[in-house]
Design an enzyme around this catalytic site. Structure first.
Site: not given
Ligand code: ZN
Length: 501
Positions: A263, A266, A292
């Protein structure tokens, strides 16, 4: 006369505010909201999203886009991208009739309730009519949007703009042919022990350890925070407020640790967007696949590497001495890179993961094309699991019912997970050329140059370039599976001391 581009930005900014306000509400719903708030919250989020949508699809905005395009002198690439991306969103949004939007949203609400019950009861038949309805509505949506090749193109385009179904299949098909024998060969090897990962780990101590690492990565806690939720996610309220969530398993350390690193990848993308793009539709990651690629780069290419743990294992031993005293770097590195064909996608290792995705892509593409029927899904699922991974679920709960995506009406989403894995290695290869001592930097816990490179070449652009263009600009190549396969072969032949096909 006001400059039409400024006028356009003035119209778009409050629409972005509304969308981000809806994100705040939905973040709260997943983190702190008491169960009792659910009904009112659903209404509040719907009101904000509908208002944003209504303000966006007006004739007036269409005319303003035309005027802004005319006023563009060709010199400002950022304004040109803003007009181009906004027009794309606008055209797409206008093509989907309001009646279809509300039919989809209603069908999704019902399907999600039905899916949760069906999964708990292992009863696919109870979910099947809901899925059937969602497939039909998605086909209707694809027809409304239009496509050149096949209807799935129009759905994929929402998540991975610039890529077609044929593009994806042309990468996936040869990848699968090469990957299945690799997985087969690794599945024959004895599993490295990982009992030390299964001690009791205090969640607060896990959180503190993970936050130390992602702070070192460069995630800025002055412009973000991390909380807990049932399913980890990242959300952005502005470039200066990007939130992460994670979850911890007291009896299995890798679960929370790697989801935190994932995370954070991201979050770093969203925090790295050029502040000049704030309050415009350009201020977010360019596609789910590119997003991703960032999460997987930090989670796997950095976070599951030996140099990384040569730096962090001593700190982990200090944090959890009972589990890790006497565990060597080598044993730890092998434990976090176990390859084991398994039933559940979200628990899959980095080698087998893409096969879970290809299976879903093939099935949902068939559903949309009409070559696969909903009733055939459970049997097809088992057959493909057997063919690709050599394991077969005994229940549909561990098979076709395991993922939330279809119940949310999200068809065309799955391939982006595998696209991100492939892109991450293409980008990392480029990074290694640019930063020849990258491994040494990682082994020092120094991620400044790595993050700086990603900011410079990927993050700052937001949606200014579509993912295929951005990838080509940065790597000189279109999307390819070969670099990822080479990475997997090199890493796992060494790790398992076996020659891989
Ligand atoms: Zn992801």
């Amino acid at each position: 006369m006001p400059d039409p581009i400024d006028e356009l930005k003035d119209v778009l900014a409050p629409i972005e505010d509304l969308k981000h306000a809806a994100e705040v509400l939905s973040w709260d719903q997943e983190t702190f909201m008491p169960d009792g708030g659910a009904e009112a919250r659903a209404r509040q989020i719907a009101t904000l999203r509908t208002t944003a949508h209504e303000r966006f699809v007006t004739d007036k905005l269409g005319a303003l886009l035309d005027r802004a395009a005319d006023a563009l002198d060709g010199a400002d690439a950022e304004d040109a991208a803003l007009i181009h991306v906004t027009r794309r969103d606008y055209t797409r949004a206008r093509k989907i009739p309001a009646s279809l939007v509300s039919a989809l949203s209603e069908a999704c609400s019902r399907a999600q309730v039905a899916w949760q019950k069906a999964r708990a009861a292992d009863d696919f038949d109870a979910f099947a009519p809901h899925l059937q309805r969602l497939v039909e509505l998605n086909v209707e949506k694809a027809e409304a949007i239009g496509y050149e090749g096949e209807p799935y193109d129009a759905l994929l385009d929402e998540y991975e703009p610039g890529m077609t179904t044929a593009d994806v299949a042309s990468v996936f098909d040869p990848l699968r042919a090469d990957l299945v024998p690799i997985v087969d060969a690794l599945a024959d090897q004895p599993l490295p022990p990982d009992d030390f990962m299964r001690h009791g780990f205090d969640p607060d101590a896990q959180q503190a350890f993970g936050e130390q690492i992602i702070t070192d990565f460069g995630y800025d806690f002055e412009r973000g925070r991390q909380d807990r939720s049932a399913h980890p996610f990242t959300t952005s309220f502005s470039i200066d407020d990007v939130r992460l969530t994670t979850r911890f398993d007291e009896h299995f350390l890798p679960s929370g640790l790697f989801s935190t690193l994932h995370e954070a990848g991201h979050g770093l993308y969203e925090q790295g967007i050029d502040p000049a793009l704030e309050r415009t539709p350009l201020a977010e990651g360019t596609s789910l696949g590119m997003h991703e690629s960032q999460s997987r780069l930090w989670e796997n290419l950095v976070g599951r590497s030996r140099p990384f743990w040569s730096h962090y294992l001593p700190a982990l031993r200090d944090a959890f001495p009972a589990a890790f005293d006497g565990v060597s770097l080598d044993a730890f590195y092998r434990a976090i890179n176990r390859v084991e064909p398994s039933l559940i996608r979200v628990e899959a290792d980095e080698v087998t993961y893409n096969l879970h995705i290809m299976l879903r892509f093939e099935l949902e593409r068939g559903l949309v094309q009409g070559t696969v029927s909903v009733d055939d899904l459970p049997a097809l699922w088992r057959a493909k699991m057997d063919e690709y991974l050599g394991v077969v679920p005994e229940t549909d709960a561990e098979g076709v019912l395991q993922d939330v995506h279809w119940s949310m009406g999200a068809i065309g989403y799955f391939p982006t997970y595998a696209l991100g894995n492939l892109m991450s290695v293409q980008l990392f290869d480029q990074l290694r050329t640019a930063l020849p001592d990258l491994d040494a930097q990682i082994a020092d816990g120094d991620f400044g140059a790595l993050l700086g490179w990603l900011r410079e070449h990927i993050h700052r652009y937001g949606r200014r370039h579509q993912a295929p263009d951005l990838l080509e600009r940065v790597t000189g190549d279109a999307l390819q599976a070969a670099p990822w396969l080479r990475y997997i072969r090199d890493k796992y032949s060494a790790l398992y001391d076996v020659s891989l096909p």
